[in-house]
Design a protein around this motif. Structure first.
Motif, PDB file in Angstrom:
ATOM      1  N   HIS A 179      27.565  49.495  44.916  1.00 26.07           N
ATOM      2  CA  HIS A 179      27.935  48.174  45.407  1.00 26.07           C
ATOM      3  C   HIS A 179      28.736  47.415  44.344  1.00 26.07           C
ATOM      4  CE1 HIS A 179      26.443  44.143  47.356  1.00 26.07           C
ATOM      5  NE2 HIS A 179      27.754  44.210  47.266  1.00 26.07           N
ATOM      6  N   LEU A 182      32.220  48.759  44.007  1.00 27.23           N
ATOM      7  CA  LEU A 182      33.050  48.337  45.144  1.00 27.23           C
ATOM      8  C   LEU A 182      33.530  46.906  44.960  1.00 27.23           C
ATOM      9  CD1 LEU A 182      31.363  49.563  48.471  1.00 27.23           C
ATOM     10  CD2 LEU A 182      33.648  50.112  47.610  1.00 27.23           C
ATOM     11  N   ILE A 183      32.603  46.050  44.580  1.00 24.03           N
ATOM     12  CA  ILE A 183      32.921  44.641  44.371  1.00 24.03           C
ATOM     13  C   ILE A 183      33.936  44.462  43.247  1.00 24.03           C
ATOM     14  CG2 ILE A 183      31.880  42.540  43.408  1.00 24.03           C
ATOM     15  CD1 ILE A 183      31.493  42.892  46.384  1.00 24.03           C
ATOM     16  N   TRP A 185      36.190  46.579  42.456  1.00 25.65           N
ATOM     17  CA  TRP A 185      37.477  46.971  43.046  1.00 25.65           C
ATOM     18  C   TRP A 185      38.050  45.850  43.911  1.00 25.65           C
ATOM     19  CZ3 TRP A 185      37.980  50.850  47.694  1.00 25.65           C
ATOM     20  CH2 TRP A 185      39.326  51.092  47.959  1.00 25.65           C
ATOM     21  N   THR A 186      37.256  45.369  44.852  1.00 29.51           N
ATOM     22  CA  THR A 186      37.804  44.385  45.801  1.00 29.51           C
ATOM     23  C   THR A 186      38.166  43.066  45.110  1.00 29.51           C
ATOM     24  OG1 THR A 186      35.664  43.442  46.463  1.00 29.51           O
ATOM     25  CG2 THR A 186      36.446  45.353  47.699  1.00 29.51           C
ATOM     26  N   ARG A 187      37.386  42.673  44.127  1.00 26.99           N
ATOM     27  CA  ARG A 187      37.699  41.400  43.468  1.00 26.99           C
ATOM     28  C   ARG A 187      38.953  41.490  42.610  1.00 26.99           C
ATOM     29  NH1 ARG A 187      31.918  38.749  41.597  1.00 26.99           N
ATOM     30  NH2 ARG A 187      30.951  38.856  43.671  1.00 26.99           N
ATOM     31  N   HIS A 189      41.355  43.605  43.044  1.00 25.11           N
ATOM     32  CA  HIS A 189      42.474  43.733  43.989  1.00 25.11           C
ATOM     33  C   HIS A 189      42.826  42.379  44.605  1.00 25.11           C
ATOM     34  CE1 HIS A 189      45.056  45.172  47.195  1.00 25.11           C
ATOM     35  NE2 HIS A 189      44.305  44.520  48.069  1.00 25.11           N
ATOM     36  N   GLY A 190      41.837  41.579  44.874  1.00 24.30           N
ATOM     37  CA  GLY A 190      42.086  40.266  45.468  1.00 24.30           C
ATOM     38  C   GLY A 190      42.987  39.417  44.583  1.00 24.30           C
ATOM     39  N   GLU A 214      37.735  35.805  36.688  1.00 22.51           N
ATOM     40  CA  GLU A 214      37.079  36.614  37.707  1.00 22.51           C
ATOM     41  C   GLU A 214      36.329  37.777  37.062  1.00 22.51           C
ATOM     42  OE1 GLU A 214      36.124  35.942  40.274  1.00 22.51           O
ATOM     43  OE2 GLU A 214      36.495  37.256  41.976  1.00 22.51           O
TER      44      GLU A 214
END
Lengths: 222, 222
Positions: A179, A182-183, A185-187, A189-190, A214
């Motif tokens: 988890h 994943l977070i 990665w997504t953060r 990328h955001g 971030e």
DNA sequence: TGTACATCAGTGAACGCGCGTTCACTGATGTAC
DNA sequence: TGTACATCAGTGAACGCGCGTTCACTGATGTAC
């Protein structure tokens, strides 16, 4: 029987021309976007006729596919290199190193980043072997986060991930770490994709500082 | 002297044709991506000759520009509507409502989302009035977060934002709230854009749950 | 070292395509008296 | 209510363009004896 490690002059020449075609292709993509990539234009730039390139690439789609593969490979290598270099450091530093490797790689050539993570072209399917590279990238992230134990209680999503962890490629990390990766990665990328797309353009603040903030948030309390 | 609110049959017809052109344009974009949008193809679909469309749009670029504006407008309206509907609820619920409005809007038509936030076309400049809409969207986010006081100490980025808050359009929120709204935006975009691009495709987990978990993280401790 | 043959890079012509856009024109719809 | 004129939607032909891709061919490079 080709002796491995030996190359004939012809092979060397071939490799050289292929490399130049790709180089020009990347320049075109950086200048006008991937959809504007044209074999004929590349040939002209190289002082050759259009059809000549068909000795080197089976089609335009073939070239693009190879560029995507190369981009993916390059990103995975950059991440792996950063990961190995930081393996001996404190675990927080390891994660930070990964994040900066990713951002650095993306800033080198934003359109290359978007070729992997940007707007999908409906109907286009990425080559199969890229999923192996995606797994490799996730593995590096999981390695980095394994040393940082999650601090909060298990979330419902952690539990959900217990049943869906095949994408981790057999990595032994607990699902809370999946988890977390994943977070991560997504953060990243955001922030990164909005920065590269110029969405912070007129806002005035420094995107590097937002990225850093971030990243701090991801590490807070660990 | 056109009486406002009155439309002639011709005006009504014009509006109708323009609307149909746009509808078909969106279908094309959803099917093959924005770079494949073709005026001639749309005309053919409508049983008209290509040049006929030049009565309704000055050029292909003009049409795309208008689609972008419409998309932006639609998103801002969706957010505003959700915001007004949730204004009376608890502040956490307000933020949650906003997040789900955004995700819902994006899932309705992923390519429409990407037309705004996806891979930029080098050289293309979005129409100026979209920045006003972007400010409007940020205003809704700032409103939602204003009721949720930041819990940690001020970060270096908060301080940096003190000097770069013109993008907030005069909103009175303290810079820690600006920061929070930015993070809200980038985190949702991170999960959402990867989901819409199909990057979670083979992974097996439910993207909605990851989105929910990320939203929980944003609200944790508040 | 020299000759005969196979391999392969690159050319130029050609095919068929669809694109955006312009232009002069027809015919229908709306407006003014 | 009827006629004269202006407005505007839509057509078809045409221009110029660049694209991907195929094909038969030339000429240079490498290989085998």
């Amino acid at each position: 029987m080709a002796e491995t490690g030996t190359t004939t002059p012809r092979e060397r020449y071939r490799a050289q021309v292929r490399a130049e075609v790709k180089k020009r292709a990347w320049e075109q993509i950086a200048t006008a976007g991937a959809s504007a990539l044209s074999l004929n234009a590349i040939a002209k730039q190289m002082g050759m006729s259009g059809p000549a390139l068909y000795r080197y690439f089976a089609s335009r789609d073939d070239l693009i596919t190879e560029l995507i593969r190369d981009a993916y490979r390059s990103l995975a290598d950059a991440i792996r290199a950063a990961s190995e270099k930081a393996a001996s450091e404190k675990s927080g530093a390891h994660v930070v190193a990964l994040a900066h490797a990713i951002r650095g790689w993306a800033l080198e050539d934003p359109q290359r980043y978007f070729l992997i993570y940007g707007t999908p072209v409906p109907g286009y399917h990425a080559p199969d072997d890229t999923t192996a590279i995606a797994v490799e990238i996730m593995a590096s992230m999981l390695d980095a986060w394994t040393a940082l134990p999650p601090d909060g209680p298990a979330t419902p999503f952690d539990a959900h991930l217990e049943d869906h962890r095949q994408w981790a490629g057999g990595h032994p990390a607990p699902s809370a770490v999946l988890h977390q990766a994943l977070i991560f990665w997504t953060r990243l990328h955001g922030v990164l994709s909005l920065e590269l797309a110029g969405q912070f353009g007129g806002m005035g603040f420094d995107p590097a500082l937002l990225f850093a903030a971030e990243l701090d948030g991801l590490l807070a309390g660990r």
